[in-house]
Design a protein around this motif. Structure first.
Motif, PDB file in Angstrom:
ATOM      1  N   SER A 133      -4.732  -3.324  -0.692  1.00 23.56           N
ATOM      2  CA  SER A 133      -3.692  -2.355  -1.032  1.00 23.56           C
ATOM      3  C   SER A 133      -4.028  -0.973  -0.472  1.00 23.56           C
ATOM      4  O   SER A 133      -3.168  -0.295   0.102  1.00 23.56           O
ATOM      5  CB  SER A 133      -3.527  -2.287  -2.555  1.00 23.56           C
ATOM      6  N   ASP A 134      -5.277  -0.567  -0.621  1.00 22.73           N
ATOM      7  CA  ASP A 134      -5.707   0.733  -0.083  1.00 22.73           C
ATOM      8  C   ASP A 134      -5.571   0.773   1.436  1.00 22.73           C
ATOM      9  O   ASP A 134      -5.128   1.773   2.011  1.00 22.73           O
ATOM     10  CB  ASP A 134      -7.157   1.031  -0.474  1.00 22.73           C
ATOM     11  N   LEU A 135      -5.961  -0.310   2.092  1.00 19.63           N
ATOM     12  CA  LEU A 135      -5.850  -0.355   3.550  1.00 19.63           C
ATOM     13  C   LEU A 135      -4.391  -0.335   4.002  1.00 19.63           C
ATOM     14  O   LEU A 135      -4.056   0.297   5.008  1.00 19.63           O
ATOM     15  CB  LEU A 135      -6.567  -1.597   4.093  1.00 19.63           C
ATOM     16  N   ASN A 152      -3.280   3.159   3.775  1.00 18.95           N
ATOM     17  CA  ASN A 152      -3.901   3.911   4.863  1.00 18.95           C
ATOM     18  C   ASN A 152      -3.159   3.661   6.178  1.00 18.95           C
ATOM     19  O   ASN A 152      -2.912   4.586   6.952  1.00 18.95           O
ATOM     20  CB  ASN A 152      -5.373   3.514   4.986  1.00 18.95           C
ATOM     21  N   ASN A 175      -7.392  -4.851  -4.334  1.00 17.53           N
ATOM     22  CA  ASN A 175      -7.350  -3.385  -4.331  1.00 17.53           C
ATOM     23  C   ASN A 175      -7.693  -2.822  -2.959  1.00 17.53           C
ATOM     24  O   ASN A 175      -7.077  -1.863  -2.493  1.00 17.53           O
ATOM     25  CB  ASN A 175      -8.307  -2.823  -5.377  1.00 17.53           C
ATOM     26  N   GLN A 176      -8.682  -3.413  -2.296  1.00  8.32           N
ATOM     27  CA  GLN A 176      -9.043  -2.952  -0.960  1.00  8.32           C
ATOM     28  C   GLN A 176      -7.912  -3.187   0.024  1.00  8.32           C
ATOM     29  O   GLN A 176      -7.620  -2.338   0.865  1.00  8.32           O
ATOM     30  CB  GLN A 176     -10.316  -3.653  -0.478  1.00  8.32           C
ATOM     31  N   MET A 222     -10.976  -7.013  -6.678  1.00 10.23           N
ATOM     32  CA  MET A 222     -11.574  -6.023  -5.784  1.00 10.23           C
ATOM     33  C   MET A 222     -10.984  -6.151  -4.378  1.00 10.23           C
ATOM     34  O   MET A 222     -10.617  -5.154  -3.754  1.00 10.23           O
ATOM     35  CB  MET A 222     -13.095  -6.208  -5.727  1.00 10.23           C
ATOM     36  N   LEU A 223     -10.860  -7.381  -3.881  1.00 14.39           N
ATOM     37  CA  LEU A 223     -10.287  -7.589  -2.554  1.00 14.39           C
ATOM     38  C   LEU A 223      -8.817  -7.175  -2.515  1.00 14.39           C
ATOM     39  O   LEU A 223      -8.359  -6.579  -1.540  1.00 14.39           O
ATOM     40  CB  LEU A 223     -10.452  -9.051  -2.130  1.00 14.39           C
TER      41      LEU A 223
END
Length: 155
Positions: free
Chosen positions: A40-42, A45, A37-38, A34-35
């Motif tokens: 990677s998303d950030l 962004n 993925n977050q 989960m961390l």
């Protein structure tokens, strides 16, 4: 709980310990995933925002260059109208001045000189490209003095 643990056989104790370790590993792996993925998303962004910032800076530079070369400055139509009224003799005769939507400006004059209103409207048309889209004028007791309701919009 201690008593229950002591009553378990060695095989059951091993199974409970292995099950607990497997559960702890599963929770740790799910949290890690989960961390990751977050993060990677950030990162995506941030990359998108950097691209957007570069485009905005380029567009800003082009706008500044265009405005410097043409000598014009973008302004809010309401600000242009207020400035023109304050520079004229009509400031004390404005009964109402409001922006009805993004482009329309509603002006109401009471006991104002017809000639001064026409001069103001001509100035706004020539200098600010604001045109009259609707106008109502009513004579007053004195000649050349009117009550007026005018709507202006940019061309």
């Amino acid at each position: 709980m201690k008593l229950q643990w002591q009553t378990l056989s060695l095989r059951e104790k091993k199974a409970a310990i292995i099950g607990g370790l497997a559960l702890a590993c599963l929770i740790l792996f799910a949290t890690w995933e989960m961390l990751a993925n977050q993060i990677s998303d950030l990162q995506e962004n941030v990359a998108h925002n950097k691209t957007l910032l570069a485009w905005m800076q380029q567009a800003d530079a082009e706008l500044k260059k265009t405005h410097l070369s043409t000598g014009s400055h973008p302004a809010n139509p309401m600000t242009l109208v207020q400035t023109a009224i304050n520079q004229s003799s009509l400031a004390t005769h404005v009964n109402q001045l409001k922006q009805t939507d993004n482009n329309s400006i509603q002006l109401n004059f009471k006991d104002a000189s017809f000639d001064d209103i026409i001069q103001l409207l001509t100035h706004l048309w020539q200098e600010s490209q604001l045109i009259v889209t609707q106008a109502q004028m009513a004579n007053n007791k004195d000649p050349g003095i009117v009550n007026a309701s005018i709507t202006l919009e940019p061309t």
